[in-house]
Design a protein around this motif. Sequence first.
Motif, mmCIF file in Angstrom:
data_model
loop_
_atom_site.group_PDB
_atom_site.id
_atom_site.type_symbol
_atom_site.label_atom_id
_atom_site.label_comp_id
_atom_site.label_asym_id
_atom_site.label_seq_id
_atom_site.Cartn_x
_atom_site.Cartn_y
_atom_site.Cartn_z
ATOM 1 N N ASN A 323 0.815 -1.215 0.000
ATOM 2 C CA ASN A 323 0.000 0.000 0.000
ATOM 3 C C ASN A 323 0.848 1.266 0.000
ATOM 4 O O ASN A 323 0.352 2.345 0.278
ATOM 5 C CB ASN A 323 -0.918 0.018 1.229
ATOM 6 N N TYR A 324 2.134 1.126 -0.307
ATOM 7 C CA TYR A 324 3.043 2.261 -0.257
ATOM 8 C C TYR A 324 3.633 2.548 -1.637
ATOM 9 O O TYR A 324 3.736 1.660 -2.487
ATOM 10 C CB TYR A 324 4.185 1.996 0.732
ATOM 11 N N GLY A 345 -2.337 7.654 -0.519
ATOM 12 C CA GLY A 345 -3.260 8.714 -0.143
ATOM 13 C C GLY A 345 -2.716 9.688 0.883
ATOM 14 O O GLY A 345 -3.367 10.688 1.202
ATOM 15 N N GLU A 346 -1.496 9.421 1.404
ATOM 16 C CA GLU A 346 -0.935 10.307 2.412
ATOM 17 C C GLU A 346 0.116 11.228 1.796
ATOM 18 O O GLU A 346 0.523 11.070 0.644
ATOM 19 C CB GLU A 346 -0.331 9.494 3.554
ATOM 20 N N LYS A 347 0.553 12.204 2.594
ATOM 21 C CA LYS A 347 1.530 13.188 2.139
ATOM 22 C C LYS A 347 2.948 12.650 2.326
ATOM 23 O O LYS A 347 3.260 12.028 3.343
ATOM 24 C CB LYS A 347 1.362 14.490 2.915
ATOM 25 N N SER A 348 3.788 12.920 1.347
ATOM 26 C CA SER A 348 5.184 12.494 1.440
ATOM 27 C C SER A 348 5.941 13.378 2.427
ATOM 28 O O SER A 348 5.632 14.565 2.594
ATOM 29 C CB SER A 348 5.849 12.592 0.065
ATOM 30 N N LEU A 349 6.957 12.800 3.077
ATOM 31 C CA LEU A 349 7.894 13.613 3.835
ATOM 32 C C LEU A 349 8.660 14.510 2.870
ATOM 33 O O LEU A 349 8.822 14.179 1.689
ATOM 34 C CB LEU A 349 8.878 12.729 4.596
ATOM 35 N N GLU A 368 2.856 18.309 -6.879
ATOM 36 C CA GLU A 368 2.363 18.147 -5.512
ATOM 37 C C GLU A 368 2.676 16.745 -5.000
ATOM 38 O O GLU A 368 2.827 15.797 -5.778
ATOM 39 C CB GLU A 368 0.852 18.390 -5.459
ATOM 40 N N TYR A 369 2.727 16.616 -3.675
ATOM 41 C CA TYR A 369 3.012 15.302 -3.086
ATOM 42 C C TYR A 369 2.248 15.118 -1.773
ATOM 43 O O TYR A 369 2.690 14.405 -0.881
ATOM 44 C CB TYR A 369 4.520 15.128 -2.850
#
Length: 565
Positions: A323-324, A345-349, A368-369
């Motif tokens: 899932n990554y 679905g999450e924001k990257s570091l 965008e990330y």
Amino acid sequence: MKKIKFSTILMFFIVMFLFGFISNVNALTEAEIISELSTAEYSEKIERIYINGKGATTFYYDNDISLNSYGEYLYNQFYAFIKDNHYEAHFVIKEGPLNEYLDQIGIAYQAFVRDHLEFFWLTEGYTTSYKYNENLLGEKTITELTLIPTISETYIGDEDLLTDDIDKYIIQVEMLVEESKDYLYNYEKVKFFHDWLVLNNDYSEESEDLAHSSIGALLNKYSPVCEGYAKAFMILCNYINIGNIVATGEAGEKHAWNYVEIFGEWYFTDVTWDDPITNPNDPSNIEYTYFLSVIDDEHILDEEQILPIPLATKRFDKDSIGNYYIVNFYDGNDKIYFTNEVKEGEKSLEPFVLPVKDGYKYIEWDQEYDNVLENLDIKPIFDKANIIVKDAEGANIVIDYESIEDILSIDLNIDDNLLFIGWSDGNKYYSSTSIITEDVVIVPVVKEVVFTIKGMKKIDDSHFTIPLFNIENLEIDVEEGVIVKTIEKPEINVFTDEYEIEITFGSNFSNSTITKKITITATGMKIINDVINWIKINYIYLLVGVGGIIVIGIVKNSIKKRKRK
């Protein structure tokens, strides 16, 4: 839907296959690495093994609160020292705030060695010494500070062995790093290194010198203890930019293990305890009890151990890796300098440091990330920096900027009585290693050299006085940016009350120098000399006077004796 899903999956694997094929086209074979090393200088090999800012190679630099700004400066000198000097050389520093450096040099050295275990011949041990001057007031000023690194006993006096082991280290590490590229996710890469260390090592029951070093677990001619396993594991992960540090403590005896960063959390791992005692070279016997887990009650950390955050609170779930996605950030040279795995679905570091490109200013990332739904390659957008350069009179100098040398090489017309300190934007001076990453106005800083000499009274810029002569240990205070390069002093005659000395001033940021001739008068010695000179001129009168006093005394004594009779 099934057909679309199948074709998507098929395309993904085709792309990954091609990517893997293309990425391996430029990979060096073992024979090619050996060939390159056969003609490489020692300094080139050091450059090759240096892990520069990847993984956790600045962990102690960033997190050791006992390291202050003076220590950080020293820390940043050690790589060049190791690269440019014989491995048994002494680190010597003669300029700067040496008294402050004395308190920090050991802290800085140990932080550097802990962050950079790739220099496997260095231990955390060291000795320091210093030279100092003492003025008339008894105040001591350090003039030279020396640190002597403690080398692994095996290599003391055996340069050939170290050179051979460095070559073997490079071959082993580069081949393992290349092989790790066959795996997509960081979890798989970390597991590959963990398994390789387990399968290719047998725990040493004898705590020999190199058993505690990373090379003890990387070369089969040595056998590691726990510290060797942990250091090798850290190095391998850091080479591919996965955070990994060594932790120490007790586990029935002195012990070492690791913390590894996966998906932004740090997991406890003990490679040594995952190495089975029976049939250790059988892959089916590899244990994972202590792999990407949380620390148990048997492992007790040393009190002074610095820990990364956040620590994982539960064992890593390998089934979640599908899932990554992988997000790569590129620097100003179009190379990946930061990568992380992001949950769907999450924001990257974000990179801790923004990308830089000499002569350009960073504007933004090209995409965008904050809602990652696929693997991303994110590149920076730059705009050309507005660089204005002025001469000493304030007039603009037209240049087509490509590097800082275009500015440093400008010839300036400077008054002979003034010192050119260097080029500055008002906040910092520029040197050969500087780059420009913002709009800036750069001007030459020119100063009249103003200085004082500790313990002396300044009459004017060319004349100082002192009670009694002591010019062996001169302490000269100068303005910021100015340094004392040389002092030419005459031989001191104890009866001379006036001397001329020459002081040459310079700067750390230019080759400009200026020499000042000054006269130093010893007022106390002048009084003594005046008395001596008066005696020289009037010694006949003194002799007559003293002789007269003696004669009078004799006559008086004779008269007294006669009266008594």
